[in-house]
Design a protein around this motif. Structure first.
Motif, short mmCIF file in Angstrom:
data_model
loop_
_atom_site.label_atom_id
_atom_site.label_comp_id
_atom_site.label_asym_id
_atom_site.label_seq_id
_atom_site.Cartn_x
_atom_site.Cartn_y
_atom_site.Cartn_z
N LYS A 1 -14.60 49.23 57.25
CA LYS A 1 -15.60 50.27 57.53
C LYS A 1 -16.77 49.74 58.35
CE LYS A 1 -14.52 53.17 53.52
NZ LYS A 1 -13.30 52.45 53.11
N ASN B 1 -17.33 57.70 57.20
CA ASN B 1 -17.41 56.27 56.90
C ASN B 1 -17.03 55.39 58.08
OD1 ASN B 1 -18.14 56.47 54.07
ND2 ASN B 1 -16.06 57.24 53.73
N LEU B 2 -16.57 56.01 59.17
CA LEU B 2 -16.11 55.26 60.33
C LEU B 2 -16.87 55.75 61.56
CD1 LEU B 2 -12.26 55.23 59.62
CD2 LEU B 2 -13.90 53.39 59.18
#
Length: 325
Positions: free
Chosen positions: A120, A164-165
């Protein structure tokens, strides 16, 4: 020119350190015209195991570090990349990887997109224009097409739409060869929308943010300016566009920049110009000394130089883009 320090109402001081930006080395698969690090495939300088371990100790010891920002060269190609990513993520710190995107197609680095997604990491990718011709002029023939394929690859892994990315892109103006070509980046929010529309319509690409960065007269850009006898006039152009409202937001205030030898600087630009950060007593600082001091906040006054006008011109400029909306 007016010395930058004289433009300020008071000395430029550090706040509490929250960002650790680490230049892992000069190795890169590209040799871009705008590279202030002067990285290339011929460069061999990189982090040593000893300095890598010291940096990991720093990351583990100081909870105040919120972000670990990895640069190069291509950071993915230099020693210490994976150990530092993993140490920082174990401490729940944000990890930024400043990628040229094309490294994903080099032998031994084809697993990097999946590795970054697994851990991540936030990817901040250089794409100095959304048009092919402009990118290839700055970065080399074929770089645009490889970059587009890399962005599509990252999208398939969830980058650009999974919260999250995070996938950010970086714009910088073309390197000027005449005074008429001197320019600051366009308004960041508007240019971001232009990028989004073009890349979505033509390639189905999504990304989170666009960062606009001013060309600072350092490294290869400085060499180009000297070649065309423009260095001093470009510095004056930056001074003429100085905006005091940007000063409180400059990135050097809460950041430490670390080179592959373990030396500490106020920012990446000072690192490339070999202007070390100093204690109040005038002592140069290293990672080892910070560990001995058991304190990240030993710098009181930031070292400034004429190129600091580049970070404070117009809407301002930093590794996180414009300083003012």
């Amino acid at each position: 020119m007016t010395p930058f320090a004289e433009k300020l109402n008071s000395p430029l001081t550090k706040q509490q350190i929250k960002v650790l930006q680490i230049n892992l080395g000069r190795k890169c698969n590209l040799a871009c015209t705008h590279c202030h690090v002067e990285a290339s495939p011929k460069r061999t300088e990189e982090l040593s195991p000893e300095i890598c371990e010291q940096i990991i100790q720093l990351i583990r010891r100081f909870p105040q570090i919120e972000t670990v920002d990895l640069t190069g060269g291509a950071p993915e190609m230099n020693y210490g990349f994976r150990p530092i990513v993993e140490a920082a993520r174990e401490q729940n710190k944000e990890v930024i990887v400043r990628s040229n995107l094309t490294v994903y197609f080099e032998p031994n680095f084809k697993d990097i997109p999946e590795y970054c997604a697994k851990h991540k990491t936030r990817i901040v990718a250089s794409l100095p224009c959304y048009l092919e011709d402009n990118v290839d002029k700055q970065r080399g023939a074929g770089v645009y097409n490889d970059s587009i394929q890399a962005l599509q690859w990252l999208n398939q892994l969830g980058y650009g739409h999974d919260p999250n990315l995070i996938l950010d892109l970086v714009y910088n103006p073309p390197v000027p060869i005449t005074e008429e070509q001197f320019t600051l980046p366009p308004q960041q929010e508007k240019l971001e929308k232009d990028y989004q529309v073009y890349l979505q319509e033509h390639f189905g690409i999504q990304f989170n943010n666009l960062f606009t960065i001013t060309n600072l007269p350092i490294g290869r850009i400085k060499d180009f300016l000297h070649r065309y006898q423009l260095h001093q006039s470009y510095l004056k152009f930056l001074e003429d566009n100085y905006n005091p409202a940007t000063v409180s937001n400059v990135m050097c205030r809460d950041e430490l920049s670390v080179d592959y030898l373990g030396n500490i600087y106020d920012c990446d630009f000072n690192q490339m110009e070999n202007v070390p950060a100093k204690t109040a007593e005038g002592e140069n600082i290293t990672v080892q000394k910070l560990l001995e001091f058991d304190n990240l906040d030993v710098i009181k006054t930031i070292q400034t130089r004429p190129y600091c006008y580049g970070c404070t011109a117009g809407s301002g400029s930093s590794c996180g883009g414009a300083l003012l909306s």
